[in-house]
Design a protein around this motif. Structure first.
Motif, short mmCIF file in Angstrom:
data_model
loop_
_atom_site.label_atom_id
_atom_site.label_comp_id
_atom_site.label_asym_id
_atom_site.label_seq_id
_atom_site.Cartn_x
_atom_site.Cartn_y
_atom_site.Cartn_z
N GLY A 4 -101.16 64.04 19.80
CA GLY A 4 -101.62 62.66 19.78
C GLY A 4 -103.13 62.54 19.89
O GLY A 4 -103.69 61.47 19.67
N THR A 5 -103.81 63.67 20.21
CA THR A 5 -105.28 63.63 20.31
C THR A 5 -105.94 64.00 18.98
O THR A 5 -107.15 63.85 18.83
CB THR A 5 -105.78 64.60 21.39
OG1 THR A 5 -105.34 65.93 21.07
CG2 THR A 5 -105.25 64.21 22.76
N GLU A 6 -105.13 64.52 18.03
CA GLU A 6 -105.68 64.91 16.73
C GLU A 6 -106.10 63.68 15.93
O GLU A 6 -105.56 62.59 16.10
CB GLU A 6 -104.67 65.75 15.94
CG GLU A 6 -103.48 64.99 15.37
CD GLU A 6 -102.39 64.70 16.38
OE1 GLU A 6 -101.40 64.05 16.02
OE2 GLU A 6 -102.54 65.11 17.55
N PHE A 43 -102.41 63.59 6.28
CA PHE A 43 -102.11 65.01 6.38
C PHE A 43 -101.63 65.35 7.78
O PHE A 43 -100.65 66.08 7.95
CB PHE A 43 -103.34 65.86 6.05
CG PHE A 43 -103.09 67.34 6.18
CD1 PHE A 43 -102.56 68.08 5.13
CD2 PHE A 43 -103.35 68.01 7.38
CE1 PHE A 43 -102.30 69.43 5.25
CE2 PHE A 43 -103.09 69.37 7.52
CZ PHE A 43 -102.57 70.08 6.45
N SER A 44 -102.33 64.84 8.81
CA SER A 44 -101.97 65.20 10.19
C SER A 44 -100.57 64.71 10.54
O SER A 44 -99.81 65.41 11.22
CB SER A 44 -103.00 64.63 11.17
OG SER A 44 -102.92 63.22 11.23
N GLU A 45 -100.21 63.52 10.09
CA GLU A 45 -98.88 62.99 10.41
C GLU A 45 -97.78 63.81 9.75
O GLU A 45 -96.74 64.09 10.35
CB GLU A 45 -98.80 61.52 9.99
CG GLU A 45 -99.70 60.61 10.83
CD GLU A 45 -99.57 59.15 10.46
OE1 GLU A 45 -98.65 58.81 9.69
OE2 GLU A 45 -100.38 58.35 10.94
N THR A 46 -98.03 64.21 8.51
CA THR A 46 -97.06 65.05 7.81
C THR A 46 -96.97 66.43 8.46
O THR A 46 -95.88 66.99 8.63
CB THR A 46 -97.45 65.21 6.32
OG1 THR A 46 -97.50 63.92 5.70
CG2 THR A 46 -96.45 66.08 5.58
N ALA A 47 -98.14 66.97 8.83
CA ALA A 47 -98.19 68.30 9.43
C ALA A 47 -97.47 68.34 10.77
O ALA A 47 -96.76 69.32 11.08
CB ALA A 47 -99.64 68.74 9.61
N SER A 75 -96.20 58.44 25.61
CA SER A 75 -94.77 58.37 25.95
C SER A 75 -93.94 58.48 24.67
O SER A 75 -94.50 58.46 23.56
CB SER A 75 -94.47 57.03 26.64
OG SER A 75 -94.67 55.96 25.72
N ILE A 76 -92.64 58.59 24.82
CA ILE A 76 -91.76 58.65 23.65
C ILE A 76 -91.94 57.40 22.79
O ILE A 76 -92.00 57.48 21.56
CB ILE A 76 -90.28 58.78 24.09
CG1 ILE A 76 -90.03 60.13 24.75
CG2 ILE A 76 -89.35 58.59 22.91
CD1 ILE A 76 -90.06 61.31 23.81
N GLU A 121 -94.38 54.92 17.77
CA GLU A 121 -95.31 53.99 17.13
C GLU A 121 -96.33 54.73 16.27
O GLU A 121 -96.74 54.24 15.22
CB GLU A 121 -96.04 53.17 18.20
CG GLU A 121 -95.15 52.18 18.93
CD GLU A 121 -95.87 51.48 20.07
OE1 GLU A 121 -97.07 51.80 20.30
OE2 GLU A 121 -95.26 50.62 20.72
N ARG A 122 -96.71 55.93 16.72
CA ARG A 122 -97.74 56.69 16.00
C ARG A 122 -97.16 57.50 14.84
O ARG A 122 -97.72 57.54 13.75
CB ARG A 122 -98.47 57.62 16.97
CG ARG A 122 -99.56 58.46 16.29
CD ARG A 122 -100.27 59.34 17.29
NE ARG A 122 -101.26 60.18 16.61
CZ ARG A 122 -102.56 60.09 16.75
NH1 ARG A 122 -103.07 59.14 17.52
NH2 ARG A 122 -103.38 60.91 16.11
N TYR A 123 -96.04 58.18 15.09
CA TYR A 123 -95.52 59.12 14.09
C TYR A 123 -94.25 58.65 13.39
O TYR A 123 -93.84 59.24 12.40
CB TYR A 123 -95.23 60.48 14.74
CG TYR A 123 -96.45 61.12 15.35
CD1 TYR A 123 -97.45 61.68 14.57
CD2 TYR A 123 -96.61 61.17 16.73
CE1 TYR A 123 -98.57 62.28 15.12
CE2 TYR A 123 -97.73 61.77 17.31
CZ TYR A 123 -98.70 62.32 16.50
OH TYR A 123 -99.80 62.90 17.06
N GLY A 124 -93.61 57.64 13.96
CA GLY A 124 -92.39 57.14 13.33
C GLY A 124 -91.14 57.77 13.94
O GLY A 124 -91.19 58.75 14.68
#
Length: 320
Positions: free
Chosen positions: A253-255, A260-264, A286-287, A292-295
């Motif tokens: 979550g700090t990246e 690209f980062s979300e897919t990676a 949190s979960i 919310e960030r990655y789906g």
């Protein structure tokens, strides 16, 4: 257990260095003693000639009196040992003093990696991590519970210290009994609560047991993957991760957030799960925040993970 190709190459180089040093020292000692005791050369020639006679005889098909030659060799060996002992030298003084007496620093014993080779691989593997200085002090023994409050949390019904003490004991047991079928963990909680320390403590213990660990922050892993994917860097971080027995992703979550980062991130977690690879993922999120960030597809992959909620007050602030 598996290690990166670079680690194997470095281990082979170190083993060769050990062999060379032992054999060079042996040769130097031999020359010094021959200069001091010329009869030693005659004894060695007798030993060599006896062996050559056996080889020549077998090669030509002629009958060889093996017993006679063996006795001749044995007498010369005794004469050599007597000469050394008489002059105050150990009987094995002229033998190469290998670091490992089991494999003579070859790294192979009975067709398998010798224990000395495995220890060397582990040592080199650990030193490869940029966090090695931190790794040395990040153990279960150095995890200090005194920084966690003893006041019971109204929401949980127990104190942060009680909860973290139980968590440490659980992770210690996990590490001591680790195998390739062990489970995975998701560490969640605010900054400065010990997530990285306990991740490295697990790594220390698991590595001691002879398993290989790939450790890295999410930011560094994603950056390296992107560089390699687009030809800006050599190496194969994905293969290193695949070959590790345990994958530890710190600070998810700090990246920097990109397509690209979300897919990676999804690929990293999904591939590890498909390969039944134990993982430890730590995050300040949190979960719910992860979703919310990655789906949902990333969060759904964490359903099988044991969740440890790190609670308390930022230890780094308390120490100031």
């Amino acid at each position: 257990m598996k290690f990166s190709e670079d680690v194997y190459i470095k281990a082979e180089a170190e083993l060769k260095k050990r062999r060379d040093n032992a054999e060079q020292l042996s040769d130097m000692r031999r020359k010094q003693l021959i200069a001091k005791f010329p009869e030693l050369l005659e004894i060695e020639n007798t030993i060599r000639d006896a062996a050559l006679e056996v080889i020549k005889g077998l090669g030509s098909g002629k009958a060889v009196n093996v017993n006679s030659l063996a006795e001749k060799n044995l007498n010369a060996q005794k004469e050599k040992s007597g000469l050394l002992k008489k002059n105050g030298y150990p009987e094995d003084y002229l033998e190469p003093q290998y670091s490992c007496k089991l494999c003579n620093d070859s790294g192979i014993l009975n067709g398998k990696l010798c224990s000395c080779h495995l220890e060397l691989l582990k040592k080199i593997s650990m030193s490869e991590y940029s966090c090695s200085s931190v790794l040395a002090v990040s153990t279960f023994d150095t995890f200090d519970l005194k920084y966690y409050s003893t006041e019971k949390d109204k929401n949980f019904g127990y104190s942060p210290r009680e909860y973290m003490e139980a968590s440490v004991d659980f992770l210690k047991s996990y590490s001591e009994n680790f195998n390739k079928n062990s489970g995975s963990f998701f560490f969640t909680g605010g900054t400065g609560l010990g997530k990285t320390h306990l991740s490295l403590a697990v790594m220390n213990k698991v590595t001691e047991k002879g398993y290989s660990v790939f450790y890295g922050s999410a930011d560094n892993i994603i950056k390296q993957m992107e560089k390699e994917r687009f030809g800006r860097s050599n190496g194969d971080i994905e293969e290193e991760i695949e070959n590790a027995d345990l994958l530890i992703i710190d600070d998810l979550g700090t990246e920097f957030r990109t397509a690209f980062s979300e897919t990676a991130v999804y690929q990293l977690i999904n591939n590890a799960i498909l390969n039944s690879k134990p993982m430890i993922i730590s995050s300040n999120l949190s979960i719910t925040e992860l979703e919310e960030r990655y789906g949902q597809r990333v969060v759904s992959r964490l359903n099988s993970f044991e969740v440890i909620n790190f609670i308390g007050t930022d230890i780094r602030q308390i120490k100031k």
